[in-house]
Scaffold this motif. Sequence first.
Motif, PDB file in Angstrom:
ATOM      1  N   GLU A 127       0.971  -1.147   0.104  1.00  0.00           N
ATOM      2  CA  GLU A 127       0.044  -0.224  -0.149  1.00  0.00           C
ATOM      3  C   GLU A 127       0.820   1.189  -0.078  1.00  0.00           C
ATOM      4  N   GLN A 128       1.935   1.164   0.824  1.00  0.00           N
ATOM      5  CA  GLN A 128       3.029   2.446   0.912  1.00  0.00           C
ATOM      6  C   GLN A 128       3.664   2.484  -0.539  1.00  0.00           C
ATOM      7  N   VAL A 129       3.907   1.497  -1.236  1.00  0.00           N
ATOM      8  CA  VAL A 129       4.544   1.531  -2.537  1.00  0.00           C
ATOM      9  C   VAL A 129       3.545   2.211  -3.602  1.00  0.00           C
ATOM     10  N   GLN A 130       2.371   1.507  -3.576  1.00  0.00           N
ATOM     11  CA  GLN A 130       1.402   2.124  -4.518  1.00  0.00           C
ATOM     12  C   GLN A 130       1.050   3.682  -4.207  1.00  0.00           C
ATOM     13  N   ALA A 131       0.966   3.877  -2.984  1.00  0.00           N
ATOM     14  CA  ALA A 131       0.819   5.418  -2.579  1.00  0.00           C
ATOM     15  C   ALA A 131       2.094   6.403  -3.052  1.00  0.00           C
ATOM     16  N   THR A 132       3.281   5.743  -3.073  1.00  0.00           N
ATOM     17  CA  THR A 132       4.348   6.459  -3.756  1.00  0.00           C
ATOM     18  C   THR A 132       4.258   6.757  -4.956  1.00  0.00           C
ATOM     19  N   LEU A 133       3.851   5.912  -5.709  1.00  0.00           N
ATOM     20  CA  LEU A 133       3.799   5.861  -7.203  1.00  0.00           C
ATOM     21  C   LEU A 133       2.671   6.754  -7.613  1.00  0.00           C
ATOM     22  N   THR A 134       1.560   6.730  -6.725  1.00  0.00           N
ATOM     23  CA  THR A 134       0.362   7.726  -6.945  1.00  0.00           C
ATOM     24  C   THR A 134       0.748   9.268  -6.768  1.00  0.00           C
ATOM     25  N   ALA A 135       1.565   9.233  -5.730  1.00  0.00           N
ATOM     26  CA  ALA A 135       2.319  10.684  -5.638  1.00  0.00           C
ATOM     27  C   ALA A 135       2.995  11.226  -6.598  1.00  0.00           C
ATOM     28  N   ALA A 136       3.899  10.232  -7.235  1.00  0.00           N
ATOM     29  CA  ALA A 136       4.673  10.497  -8.410  1.00  0.00           C
ATOM     30  C   ALA A 136       3.896  10.871  -9.483  1.00  0.00           C
ATOM     31  N   MET A 137       2.589  10.414  -9.643  1.00  0.00           N
ATOM     32  CA  MET A 137       1.818  10.791 -10.673  1.00  0.00           C
ATOM     33  C   MET A 137       0.898  12.267 -10.401  1.00  0.00           C
ATOM     34  N   VAL A 138       0.737  12.442  -9.127  1.00  0.00           N
ATOM     35  CA  VAL A 138      -0.108  13.469  -8.934  1.00  0.00           C
ATOM     36  C   VAL A 138       0.954  14.606  -8.677  1.00  0.00           C
ATOM     37  N   ASP A 139       1.933  14.684  -8.338  1.00  0.00           N
ATOM     38  CA  ASP A 139       3.113  15.872  -7.725  1.00  0.00           C
ATOM     39  C   ASP A 139       4.368  15.675  -8.681  1.00  0.00           C
ATOM     40  N   ALA A 140       4.714  16.814  -9.316  1.00  0.00           N
ATOM     41  CA  ALA A 140       6.003  16.911 -10.121  1.00  0.00           C
ATOM     42  C   ALA A 140       7.019  16.640  -9.120  1.00  0.00           C
ATOM     43  N   GLU A 141       7.314  17.146  -7.841  1.00  0.00           N
ATOM     44  CA  GLU A 141       8.568  16.956  -7.129  1.00  0.00           C
ATOM     45  C   GLU A 141       8.500  15.459  -6.812  1.00  0.00           C
ATOM     46  N   CYS A 142       7.229  14.988  -6.376  1.00  0.00           N
ATOM     47  CA  CYS A 142       7.406  13.579  -5.948  1.00  0.00           C
ATOM     48  C   CYS A 142       7.930  12.894  -7.075  1.00  0.00           C
ATOM     49  N   ALA A 143       7.434  12.996  -8.304  1.00  0.00           N
ATOM     50  CA  ALA A 143       7.960  12.293  -9.655  1.00  0.00           C
ATOM     51  C   ALA A 143       9.393  12.315  -9.600  1.00  0.00           C
ATOM     52  N   ARG A 144      10.068  13.585  -9.455  1.00  0.00           N
ATOM     53  CA  ARG A 144      11.572  13.706  -9.310  1.00  0.00           C
ATOM     54  C   ARG A 144      12.203  12.941  -8.289  1.00  0.00           C
ATOM     55  N   ALA A 145      11.460  12.966  -7.057  1.00  0.00           N
ATOM     56  CA  ALA A 145      12.203  12.029  -5.990  1.00  0.00           C
ATOM     57  C   ALA A 145      12.235  10.790  -6.471  1.00  0.00           C
ATOM     58  N   VAL A 146      10.820  10.188  -6.992  1.00  0.00           N
ATOM     59  CA  VAL A 146      10.956   8.728  -7.041  1.00  0.00           C
ATOM     60  C   VAL A 146      12.048   8.440  -8.188  1.00  0.00           C
ATOM     61  N   ARG A 147      12.098   9.285  -9.239  1.00  0.00           N
ATOM     62  CA  ARG A 147      12.996   8.951 -10.276  1.00  0.00           C
ATOM     63  C   ARG A 147      14.469   8.926  -9.929  1.00  0.00           C
ATOM     64  N   SER A 148      14.823   9.583  -8.835  1.00  0.00           N
ATOM     65  CA  SER A 148      16.292   9.576  -8.251  1.00  0.00           C
ATOM     66  C   SER A 148      16.547   8.182  -7.801  1.00  0.00           C
TER      67      SER A 148
END
Length: 303
Positions: A127-148
């Motif tokens: 559930e935490q993994v899916q929430a993180t992926l969702t955050a990356a889709m919703v928020d551009a800064e979260c997307a940059r953080a995930v891609r790191s």
Amino acid sequence: MSDETGDEPGLLDLAEQLYSLPLGEFTAARDALVKQHRGTDLARDLKALRKPTTAAWVVDLLVRHETEQVEQVLSVGAALREAQESMSADELRSLTRQRRQLTAAVTTTARGLAREHGLRVTEAVAEQVQATLTAAMVDAECARAVRSGLLVAPLETTGMDDVDVAGALALPQALGFEAPAAAPPEAPPRPELRVVPDPEAEAKARAAAQDELDAADEELAAAREAREEAGQRVEELEARSLQVQSEIDELRRRLAELEEASDEVDDELGGAEEERDEAQAALEDAQAERDRAAAALTALDPR
């Protein structure tokens, strides 16, 4: 990426190496680097690197080993963020459903990938993994953080709240860094196959041929025996057939005799019935005559 001094790797390079390791090896590897760089600012920075949570490590693993899928998620997220500004309420609900389906599918991939690397992902971690992926889709800064690929904590946002992106990263420089895709595992070398002549090949072939011949002889003998038994059975049945036919002929002859005798009896029976009827009539006449005689006698006797 290296330090400005030249050959020695910098903090970001060393962090990339650490966060690409199996989760259970992180602490020992970090402490070894700290010891290696003891007495330097780099040692202090390395010691500050936090061990990732299980969910963050799974996302980092996904970024390195399923880079194309992660890029697809981030690209779709960017396109949806642009499009949703002009969407109606129904379209936004449909968008949310589609986004959930995509993140759920990629989370399933992440769980399988973690299992391949020796880690079982619980439902809570998933559930935490899916929430993180969702955050990356919703928020551009979260997307940059995930891609790191340098997350140390999972992310969560609805798009309407502030996210502590820096607090979820291993170090500030990680924002904007893109973890390289992991090299595919090398296939084990294929063994060189050579055909080695068998010195006993001819003898083995002869033995196999002899075995086949012996088996064929046995089958032939069995077939002959079965043929003789079947022939004897035919002869026995032919003799029995003749006997039965003879008995049938005798019964037919006897039946003809009995039918002839039956006809004679029927004729005699007819004659006997006629005689019986005539005798019955004579009896009745005699009885009537006797009754008349008795009556006349009674009339003559005055008593």
